[in-house]
Design a protein around this motif. Structure first.
Motif, PDB file in Angstrom:
ATOM      1  N   MET A 159       0.738  -1.133   0.085  1.00 49.76           N
ATOM      2  CA  MET A 159      -0.002   0.159  -0.026  1.00 49.76           C
ATOM      3  C   MET A 159       0.931   1.335  -0.143  1.00 49.76           C
ATOM      4  N   TYR A 160       1.846   1.308   0.629  1.00 45.24           N
ATOM      5  CA  TYR A 160       2.879   2.338   0.816  1.00 45.24           C
ATOM      6  C   TYR A 160       3.728   2.571  -0.507  1.00 45.24           C
ATOM      7  N   GLU A 161       3.547   1.607  -1.176  1.00 50.14           N
ATOM      8  CA  GLU A 161       4.519   1.962  -2.506  1.00 50.14           C
ATOM      9  C   GLU A 161       3.725   2.937  -3.597  1.00 50.14           C
ATOM     10  N   ILE A 162       2.264   3.043  -3.574  1.00 47.35           N
ATOM     11  CA  ILE A 162       1.703   4.025  -4.284  1.00 47.35           C
ATOM     12  C   ILE A 162       2.147   5.234  -3.637  1.00 47.35           C
ATOM     13  N   PHE A 163       1.838   5.451  -2.442  1.00 48.87           N
ATOM     14  CA  PHE A 163       2.191   7.056  -1.841  1.00 48.87           C
ATOM     15  C   PHE A 163       3.695   7.480  -2.049  1.00 48.87           C
ATOM     16  N   VAL A 164       4.718   6.415  -2.032  1.00 51.21           N
ATOM     17  CA  VAL A 164       6.057   6.893  -2.076  1.00 51.21           C
ATOM     18  C   VAL A 164       6.210   7.301  -3.515  1.00 51.21           C
ATOM     19  N   LEU A 165       5.557   6.548  -4.644  1.00 53.12           N
ATOM     20  CA  LEU A 165       5.835   6.851  -5.871  1.00 53.12           C
ATOM     21  C   LEU A 165       4.762   8.069  -6.428  1.00 53.12           C
ATOM     22  N   GLY A 166       3.792   8.310  -5.916  1.00 52.77           N
ATOM     23  CA  GLY A 166       2.947   9.389  -6.030  1.00 52.77           C
ATOM     24  C   GLY A 166       3.595  10.715  -5.440  1.00 52.77           C
ATOM     25  N   GLU A 167       4.174  10.789  -4.410  1.00 57.82           N
ATOM     26  CA  GLU A 167       5.023  11.814  -3.595  1.00 57.82           C
ATOM     27  C   GLU A 167       6.151  11.921  -4.455  1.00 57.82           C
ATOM     28  N   LEU A 168       6.750  11.180  -5.115  1.00 63.92           N
ATOM     29  CA  LEU A 168       8.095  11.372  -5.878  1.00 63.92           C
ATOM     30  C   LEU A 168       7.589  11.952  -7.294  1.00 63.92           C
ATOM     31  N   MET A 169       6.221  11.686  -7.588  1.00 59.38           N
ATOM     32  CA  MET A 169       5.856  12.452  -8.893  1.00 59.38           C
ATOM     33  C   MET A 169       6.037  14.114  -8.763  1.00 59.38           C
ATOM     34  N   THR A 170       5.970  14.380  -7.501  1.00 59.27           N
ATOM     35  CA  THR A 170       6.203  15.820  -7.498  1.00 59.27           C
ATOM     36  C   THR A 170       7.426  16.249  -7.435  1.00 59.27           C
ATOM     37  N   GLY A 171       8.322  15.540  -7.249  1.00 57.73           N
ATOM     38  CA  GLY A 171       9.885  15.955  -7.221  1.00 57.73           C
ATOM     39  C   GLY A 171      10.795  14.976  -6.252  1.00 57.73           C
ATOM     40  N   ASP A 172      11.843  15.158  -6.193  1.00 57.84           N
ATOM     41  CA  ASP A 172      12.835  14.510  -5.447  1.00 57.84           C
ATOM     42  C   ASP A 172      12.430  14.737  -3.922  1.00 57.84           C
ATOM     43  N   LYS A 173      12.600  13.810  -3.214  1.00 63.15           N
ATOM     44  CA  LYS A 173      12.436  13.851  -1.513  1.00 63.15           C
ATOM     45  C   LYS A 173      13.386  13.126  -0.834  1.00 63.15           C
ATOM     46  N   HIS A 174      13.827  13.749   0.397  1.00 60.78           N
ATOM     47  CA  HIS A 174      14.592  12.786   1.277  1.00 60.78           C
ATOM     48  C   HIS A 174      13.789  11.837   2.105  1.00 60.78           C
ATOM     49  N   GLY A 175      14.112  10.864   2.759  1.00 63.65           N
ATOM     50  CA  GLY A 175      13.239  10.001   3.480  1.00 63.65           C
ATOM     51  C   GLY A 175      12.621  10.503   4.422  1.00 63.65           C
ATOM     52  N   TYR A 176      13.325  11.428   5.257  1.00 65.43           N
ATOM     53  CA  TYR A 176      12.589  12.097   6.483  1.00 65.43           C
ATOM     54  C   TYR A 176      11.259  12.796   5.812  1.00 65.43           C
ATOM     55  N   MET A 177      11.504  13.514   4.764  1.00 66.80           N
ATOM     56  CA  MET A 177      10.062  14.353   4.243  1.00 66.80           C
ATOM     57  C   MET A 177       9.329  13.243   4.061  1.00 66.80           C
ATOM     58  N   LEU A 178       9.627  12.140   3.258  1.00 68.01           N
ATOM     59  CA  LEU A 178       8.567  11.291   2.795  1.00 68.01           C
ATOM     60  C   LEU A 178       7.605  10.746   4.250  1.00 68.01           C
ATOM     61  N   GLN A 179       8.265  10.486   5.131  1.00 67.40           N
ATOM     62  CA  GLN A 179       8.066   9.562   6.393  1.00 67.40           C
ATOM     63  C   GLN A 179       7.167  10.921   6.965  1.00 67.40           C
ATOM     64  N   GLU A 180       7.454  12.183   7.091  1.00 70.72           N
ATOM     65  CA  GLU A 180       6.614  13.146   7.628  1.00 70.72           C
ATOM     66  C   GLU A 180       5.116  13.483   6.889  1.00 70.72           C
ATOM     67  N   MET A 193      -6.474   2.835   1.103  1.00 64.34           N
ATOM     68  CA  MET A 193      -5.735   2.935  -0.468  1.00 64.34           C
ATOM     69  C   MET A 193      -6.609   3.918  -1.248  1.00 64.34           C
ATOM     70  N   PHE A 194      -7.867   3.994  -1.099  1.00 66.14           N
ATOM     71  CA  PHE A 194      -8.606   4.929  -1.781  1.00 66.14           C
ATOM     72  C   PHE A 194      -8.148   6.373  -1.511  1.00 66.14           C
ATOM     73  N   HIS A 195      -7.992   6.689  -0.453  1.00 69.03           N
ATOM     74  CA  HIS A 195      -7.618   8.110  -0.281  1.00 69.03           C
ATOM     75  C   HIS A 195      -6.123   8.408  -0.680  1.00 69.03           C
ATOM     76  N   PHE A 196      -5.277   7.453  -0.623  1.00 70.54           N
ATOM     77  CA  PHE A 196      -3.764   7.296  -1.261  1.00 70.54           C
ATOM     78  C   PHE A 196      -4.020   7.595  -2.502  1.00 70.54           C
ATOM     79  N   LYS A 197      -4.735   6.885  -3.487  1.00 67.57           N
ATOM     80  CA  LYS A 197      -4.863   7.105  -4.860  1.00 67.57           C
ATOM     81  C   LYS A 197      -5.551   8.332  -5.161  1.00 67.57           C
ATOM     82  N   MET A 198      -6.860   8.844  -4.446  1.00 68.88           N
ATOM     83  CA  MET A 198      -7.256  10.090  -4.504  1.00 68.88           C
ATOM     84  C   MET A 198      -6.376  11.371  -4.394  1.00 68.88           C
TER      85      MET A 198
END
Length: 181
Positions: A1-22, A96-101
């Motif tokens: 489930m978290y893969e879609i979140f990480v990939l989606g966040e990286l669609m907006t640009g590069d990020k460090h791990g701490y920022m992804l976690q926050e 998962m729906f909320h992450f996708k949305m």
């Protein structure tokens, strides 16, 4: 489930791990926190799959360089694949729906509509279940009465929430249909 979140966040640009976690902590809500012990192994697996790449940034002034994650072309394809994948109906469906949305802006209209329709089916199925169970309780009148009455109150709450969610999703579907892709 978290893969879609990480990939989606990286669609907006590069990020460090701490920022992804926050960001994930806030997106998941106060009761669904992701630990470093879950996120960083996930990021490593995603690097191994070549969905994301890792670079080191030593300009932060710390003793160790920060790890910066970015999306690869393979990661973009995986993101679209995950967004197109039908919702699985289980305990994680809503999350998962909320992450996708959150990442609807990165996918075609048909993918957004498919996801919304799948979630509508999920909500309608839940509402039908609650309504059927409520009718069964009202018909058989199980004892003790106080417990039965409280159960009916719980079911009424679930029914009201379900109807509100269904109404909202139907409006969202209409809004997406009315927009050009």
């Amino acid at each position: 489930m978290y893969e879609i979140f990480v990939l989606g966040e990286l669609m907006t640009g590069d990020k460090h791990g701490y920022m992804l976690q926050e960001i994930l902590k806030n997106a998941g809500g106060p009761y669904r926190q992701i630990s470093s012990g879950t996120l960083y192994p996930l990021l490593s697996r995603m690097v191994d799959h070549e969905w994301i790449h890792l670079s080191l940034d030593g300009t932060g002034g710390g003793k160790r360089p920060r790890k910066i994650y970015g999306l690869t072309d393979s990661g973009r394809r995986k993101f679209l694949e995950l967004m197109e994948k039908p919702l699985e109906y289980n305990m994680d469906t809503e999350q998962m729906f909320h992450f996708k949305m959150i990442y609807f802006r990165y996918v075609p209209k048909r993918v957004r509509l498919d996801c919304l329709q799948q979630y509508l089916i999920y909500l309608e199925t839940n509402l039908r279940h609650v309504t059927d169970f409520e009718a069964e309780i009202a018909f058989y009148k199980p004892e003790p009465e106080k417990q039965r009455l409280q159960l009916l109150r719980v079911l009424d709450h679930r029914k009201q929430m379900g109807m509100t969610n269904i109404e909202w999703i139907k409006k969202e579907i209409a809004a997406v249909k009315s927009k050009e892709d």
